[in-house]
Design an enzyme around this catalytic site. Structure first.
Site, PDB file in Angstrom:
ATOM      1  N   THR A 149      15.506 -41.901  22.062  1.00 31.82           N
ATOM      2  CA  THR A 149      16.856 -41.677  22.564  1.00 31.82           C
ATOM      3  C   THR A 149      17.735 -42.910  22.411  1.00 31.82           C
ATOM      4  OG1 THR A 149      18.077 -41.293  24.621  1.00 31.82           O
ATOM      5  CG2 THR A 149      15.914 -42.285  24.861  1.00 31.82           C
ATOM      6  N   ASP A 150      19.044 -42.687  22.386  1.00 34.31           N
ATOM      7  CA  ASP A 150      19.982 -43.820  22.360  1.00 34.31           C
ATOM      8  C   ASP A 150      20.040 -44.531  23.718  1.00 34.31           C
ATOM      9  OD1 ASP A 150      21.355 -41.903  23.838  1.00 34.31           O
ATOM     10  OD2 ASP A 150      23.173 -41.929  22.618  1.00 34.31           O
ATOM     11  N   GLU A 151      19.510 -43.883  24.761  1.00 34.15           N
ATOM     12  CA  GLU A 151      19.608 -44.483  26.103  1.00 34.15           C
ATOM     13  C   GLU A 151      18.810 -45.777  26.219  1.00 34.15           C
ATOM     14  OE1 GLU A 151      19.408 -41.991  29.492  1.00 34.15           O
ATOM     15  OE2 GLU A 151      20.425 -40.334  28.513  1.00 34.15           O
ATOM     16  N   TYR A 175      14.004 -42.980  33.283  1.00 31.59           N
ATOM     17  CA  TYR A 175      13.786 -42.236  32.032  1.00 31.59           C
ATOM     18  C   TYR A 175      13.909 -43.152  30.821  1.00 31.59           C
ATOM     19  CZ  TYR A 175      15.123 -39.542  27.908  1.00 31.59           C
ATOM     20  OH  TYR A 175      15.217 -39.071  26.618  1.00 31.59           O
ATOM     21  N   LYS A 179      11.151 -44.370  27.999  1.00 36.80           N
ATOM     22  CA  LYS A 179      11.284 -44.110  26.552  1.00 36.80           C
ATOM     23  C   LYS A 179      11.268 -45.429  25.775  1.00 36.80           C
ATOM     24  CE  LYS A 179      11.857 -40.714  24.604  1.00 36.80           C
ATOM     25  NZ  LYS A 179      10.905 -39.703  24.031  1.00 36.80           N
TER      26      LYS A 179
HETATM   27  P1  NAD Z   1      12.701 -31.000  27.069  1.00 41.23           P
HETATM   28  O1  NAD Z   1      12.540 -31.552  28.438  1.00 41.23           O
HETATM   29  O2  NAD Z   1      13.560 -29.816  26.863  1.00 41.23           O
HETATM   30  O3  NAD Z   1      11.270 -30.652  26.454  1.00 41.23           O
HETATM   31  C1  NAD Z   1      10.160 -31.486  26.623  1.00 41.23           C
HETATM   32  C2  NAD Z   1       8.913 -30.673  26.293  1.00 41.23           C
HETATM   33  O4  NAD Z   1       7.773 -31.540  26.419  1.00 41.23           O
HETATM   34  C3  NAD Z   1       8.684 -29.486  27.232  1.00 41.23           C
HETATM   35  O5  NAD Z   1       8.360 -28.333  26.497  1.00 41.23           O
HETATM   36  C4  NAD Z   1       7.510 -29.929  28.099  1.00 41.23           C
HETATM   37  O6  NAD Z   1       6.705 -28.847  28.546  1.00 41.23           O
HETATM   38  C5  NAD Z   1       6.758 -30.835  27.136  1.00 41.23           C
HETATM   39  N1  NAD Z   1       5.920 -31.817  27.830  1.00 41.23           N
HETATM   40  C6  NAD Z   1       6.273 -32.602  28.875  1.00 41.23           C
HETATM   41  N2  NAD Z   1       5.226 -33.355  29.251  1.00 41.23           N
HETATM   42  C7  NAD Z   1       4.203 -33.064  28.409  1.00 41.23           C
HETATM   43  C8  NAD Z   1       2.864 -33.532  28.284  1.00 41.23           C
HETATM   44  N3  NAD Z   1       2.365 -34.474  29.112  1.00 41.23           N
HETATM   45  N4  NAD Z   1       2.093 -33.017  27.301  1.00 41.23           N
HETATM   46  C9  NAD Z   1       2.580 -32.072  26.469  1.00 41.23           C
HETATM   47  N5  NAD Z   1       3.840 -31.580  26.549  1.00 41.23           N
HETATM   48  C10 NAD Z   1       4.637 -32.073  27.513  1.00 41.23           C
HETATM   49  O7  NAD Z   1      13.196 -32.239  26.184  1.00 41.23           O
HETATM   50  P2  NAD Z   1      14.149 -32.238  24.903  1.00 41.23           P
HETATM   51  O8  NAD Z   1      15.542 -32.342  25.353  1.00 41.23           O
HETATM   52  O9  NAD Z   1      13.734 -31.161  23.978  1.00 41.23           O
HETATM   53  O10 NAD Z   1      13.744 -33.662  24.292  1.00 41.23           O
HETATM   54  C11 NAD Z   1      12.667 -33.762  23.366  1.00 41.23           C
HETATM   55  C12 NAD Z   1      12.501 -35.222  22.986  1.00 41.23           C
HETATM   56  O11 NAD Z   1      13.708 -35.717  22.429  1.00 41.23           O
HETATM   57  C13 NAD Z   1      12.179 -36.139  24.176  1.00 41.23           C
HETATM   58  O12 NAD Z   1      11.245 -37.093  23.753  1.00 41.23           O
HETATM   59  C14 NAD Z   1      13.517 -36.794  24.504  1.00 41.23           C
HETATM   60  O13 NAD Z   1      13.326 -38.076  25.072  1.00 41.23           O
HETATM   61  C15 NAD Z   1      14.161 -36.876  23.129  1.00 41.23           C
HETATM   62  N6  NAD Z   1      15.630 -36.837  23.098  1.00 41.23           N
HETATM   63  C16 NAD Z   1      16.314 -35.845  23.736  1.00 41.23           C
HETATM   64  C17 NAD Z   1      17.704 -35.797  23.640  1.00 41.23           C
HETATM   65  C18 NAD Z   1      18.525 -34.717  24.304  1.00 41.23           C
HETATM   66  O14 NAD Z   1      19.755 -34.825  24.310  1.00 41.23           O
HETATM   67  N7  NAD Z   1      17.931 -33.674  24.835  1.00 41.23           N
HETATM   68  C19 NAD Z   1      18.374 -36.772  22.891  1.00 41.23           C
HETATM   69  C20 NAD Z   1      17.637 -37.787  22.276  1.00 41.23           C
HETATM   70  C21 NAD Z   1      16.251 -37.789  22.371  1.00 41.23           C
HETATM   71  O1  DAU Z   2      21.649 -39.770  25.172  1.00 45.10           O
HETATM   72  C1  DAU Z   2      20.505 -39.012  24.934  1.00 45.10           C
HETATM   73  C2  DAU Z   2      20.002 -38.436  26.230  1.00 45.10           C
HETATM   74  O2  DAU Z   2      20.917 -37.407  26.584  1.00 45.10           O
HETATM   75  C3  DAU Z   2      18.586 -37.892  26.148  1.00 45.10           C
HETATM   76  O3  DAU Z   2      17.694 -38.938  25.878  1.00 45.10           O
HETATM   77  C4  DAU Z   2      18.191 -37.206  27.450  1.00 45.10           C
HETATM   78  O4  DAU Z   2      16.916 -36.615  27.326  1.00 45.10           O
HETATM   79  C5  DAU Z   2      19.226 -36.141  27.760  1.00 45.10           C
HETATM   80  O5  DAU Z   2      18.928 -35.548  29.004  1.00 45.10           O
HETATM   81  C6  DAU Z   2      20.628 -36.721  27.773  1.00 45.10           C
HETATM   82  O6  DAU Z   2      20.806 -37.624  28.907  1.00 45.10           O
HETATM   83  P1  DAU Z   2      22.144 -37.618  29.772  1.00 45.10           P
HETATM   84  O7  DAU Z   2      21.829 -38.188  31.097  1.00 45.10           O
HETATM   85  O8  DAU Z   2      23.271 -38.201  29.000  1.00 45.10           O
HETATM   86  O9  DAU Z   2      22.382 -36.015  29.821  1.00 45.10           O
HETATM   87  P2  DAU Z   2      22.859 -35.052  30.997  1.00 45.10           P
HETATM   88  O10 DAU Z   2      23.115 -33.718  30.358  1.00 45.10           O
HETATM   89  O11 DAU Z   2      21.971 -35.093  32.179  1.00 45.10           O
HETATM   90  O12 DAU Z   2      24.267 -35.686  31.410  1.00 45.10           O
HETATM   91  C7  DAU Z   2      25.308 -35.855  30.461  1.00 45.10           C
HETATM   92  C8  DAU Z   2      26.466 -36.515  31.179  1.00 45.10           C
HETATM   93  O13 DAU Z   2      27.017 -35.566  32.122  1.00 45.10           O
HETATM   94  C9  DAU Z   2      26.076 -37.723  31.995  1.00 45.10           C
HETATM   95  O14 DAU Z   2      27.110 -38.697  31.921  1.00 45.10           O
HETATM   96  C10 DAU Z   2      25.957 -37.205  33.425  1.00 45.10           C
HETATM   97  C11 DAU Z   2      26.988 -36.074  33.451  1.00 45.10           C
HETATM   98  N1  DAU Z   2      26.650 -34.943  34.343  1.00 45.10           N
HETATM   99  C12 DAU Z   2      25.430 -34.358  34.205  1.00 45.10           C
HETATM  100  C13 DAU Z   2      25.056 -33.310  35.041  1.00 45.10           C
HETATM  101  C14 DAU Z   2      23.690 -32.675  34.911  1.00 45.10           C
HETATM  102  C15 DAU Z   2      27.566 -34.486  35.289  1.00 45.10           C
HETATM  103  O15 DAU Z   2      28.694 -35.018  35.379  1.00 45.10           O
HETATM  104  N2  DAU Z   2      27.214 -33.440  36.097  1.00 45.10           N
HETATM  105  C16 DAU Z   2      25.978 -32.850  36.031  1.00 45.10           C
HETATM  106  O16 DAU Z   2      25.712 -31.922  36.830  1.00 45.10           O
END
Ligand code: NAD
Ligand code: DAU
Length: 368
Positions: A149-151, A175, A179
């Site tokens: 992630t970019d975080e 989180y 990561k």
């Molecule tokens: P998600 O939470 O939707 O899915 C995660 C999956 O991993 C789930 O299906 C869960 O059951 C599985 N999992 C969790 N713990 C596990 C374990 N111990 N063993 C096996 N499986 C397990 O997450 P996502 O949004 O699809 O993100 C996927 C990946 O991409 C993550 O590594 C996250 O850090 C990264 N990522 C997400 C975003 C985003 O915006 N969602 C952006 C950048 C990177």
């Molecule tokens: O940047 C990549 C990341 O983006 C991933 O690594 C994470 O897995 C993914 O969850 C996401 O993280 P964020 O914290 O940015 O996503 P989230 O959707 O939780 O929140 C996006 C923005 O919206 C953040 O600034 C918080 C705000 N927010 C979120 C929720 C859930 C609100 O204002 N209200 C809300 O109820």
């Protein structure tokens, strides 16, 4: 058949990746087929623990597809990982599995340490044992692709340059710290043991099958249910938004052509404030599914801020474009239109994930 091992393939991005992979939407695949003279699609061994975020329903379309095998397992279970490597002999691992929600990491960081750090460690060790026993040509061709992630780069000021691959790590939430630790482990397994790894650091994804605890699907679900739309703080935090299909294409490009040991930043060139995102969503829903009276904007409520809330993320995605020719295909407008349409067309999927556990989380996070 050649196969790849995908972890977390029942989650949001993992499920989109597996569906895309087996749908072979790419011209790149056609070129590969032509080069080897017959269609090649690696089978997928999909390993997922099925936490609250994992959903078998997202993979319904693959139920009768012999190219897809789903295995419920924890990446932290070394014996299970060893068995899967031995049995399936994958040519690559694409590692999505993680605890992924920042707010949950603030309420309960332990699972993030266990899976994101401990689980990645165990998976790396199982991969290393398998990889070291491969014949030399297979060892060279093997890849471990870590999805991050970019975080990990922390928070930007309004005029700071976007995150580049060389930006120093400065994670701020449990989180992102977990990561960052996993990224460091992956890097170390390359430098110390020679494991052929690749890492991607991506910005905020949105699209079909995203669990409605994250901003965009949460707002869609709550808007349609007539509930308040909770915007944290002043709503001016900035995120860079990437349509999940574009992320999947980037991952395929990195897996196929990325330079071993390198990291690639992946982003949408779409910086938006949260309040702008929520306004755009409300306006789109006003057009597609109008309320009886007034606009969905009337449901917006400013609520207490997230502790340690990162102010701004922005991604410099020039390296992946320069080296691998990847650029996002969707604009925020086209991606959001597809996403809203998907949620409107899939009420059963949404209803199913909004289980008792989901309602418990909503109570914990938003009750006040
Ligand atoms: P998600 O939470 O939707 O899915 C995660 C999956 O991993 C789930 O299906 C869960 O059951 C599985 N999992 C969790 N713990 C596990 C374990 N111990 N063993 C096996 N499986 C397990 O997450 P996502 O949004 O699809 O993100 C996927 C990946 O991409 C993550 O590594 C996250 O850090 C990264 N990522 C997400 C975003 C985003 O915006 N969602 C952006 C950048 C990177
Ligand atoms: O940047 C990549 C990341 O983006 C991933 O690594 C994470 O897995 C993914 O969850 C996401 O993280 P964020 O914290 O940015 O996503 P989230 O959707 O939780 O929140 C996006 C923005 O919206 C953040 O600034 C918080 C705000 N927010 C979120 C929720 C859930 C609100 O204002 N209200 C809300 O109820």
């Amino acid at each position: 058949m050649p196969c790849i091992l995908v972890t977390g393939g029942a989650g949001f991005i993992g499920a989109n990746f597996v569906l895309d992979w087996l749908g072979r939407p790419d011209a790149a695949w056609d070129a590969l087929d032509a080069a080897v003279g017959s269609p090649v699609t690696d089978h997928v061994i999909n390993i997922d623990k099925l936490t609250y975020a994992g959903n078998r329903l997202s993979l319904d379309a693959l139920d009768d597809d012999p190219r897809h095998r789903f295995v419920r397992a924890d990446i932290g279970d070394r014996a299970a990982m060893d068995h899967l490597f031995e049995r399936h002999q994958p040519r690559a691992v694409v590692h999505f599995a993680a605890e992924s929600h920042v707010d949950r990491s603030i309420h309960g960081p332990a699972a993030f340490i266990d899976t994101n750090i401990g689980g990645t460690f165990t998976l790396l060790e199982a991969t290393r044992a398998y990889w070291q026993a491969l014949p030399i040509p297979d060892r060279a061709a093997f890849r471990f692709l870590h999805i991050s992630t970019d975080e990990v780069y922390g928070s930007l000021g309004p005029t700071d340059a976007p995150f580049a691959e060389t930006t120093a790590y400065a994670p701020n939430s449990p989180y992102s710290a977990s990561k960052a630790a996993s990224d460091h482990l992956v890097r170390a397994w390359h430098h110390t043991y020679g494991l052929p790894v690749l890492t991607t650091n991506c910005s905020n994804n949105y699209g079909p099958y995203q669990f409605p605890e994250k901003l965009i699907p949460l707002m869609i679900a709550r808007a349609l249910a007539g509930e308040p739309l909770p915007v944290y703080g002043d709503g001016q935090n900035v995120r860079d938004w990437l349509y999940v299909g574009d992320h999947c294409a980037a991952i395929r490009a990195v897996l196929a052509r990325g330079r071993v040991g390198e990291t690639y930043n992946v982003g949408g060139w779409n910086e938006k404030t949260n309040i702008d995102v929520v306004h755009t969503l409300c306006d789109s829903l006003d057009a597609l599914r109008p309320r009886a009276t007034g606009s969905y904007r009337q449901q917006i409520q400013y609520v207490k801020d997230r502790p340690g809330h990162d102010r701004r993320y922005a991604i410099d995605a020039r390296k992946i474009e320069r080296e691998l020719g990847w650029r996002p295909a969707e604009t925020f407008e086209t991606g959001l239109r597809k996403t809203i349409a998907w949620y409107l067309d899939h009420p059963l999927w949404v209803r199913d994930v909004m289980s008792g556990a989901y309602r418990h989380w909503m109570g914990l996070q938003y009750a006040a």
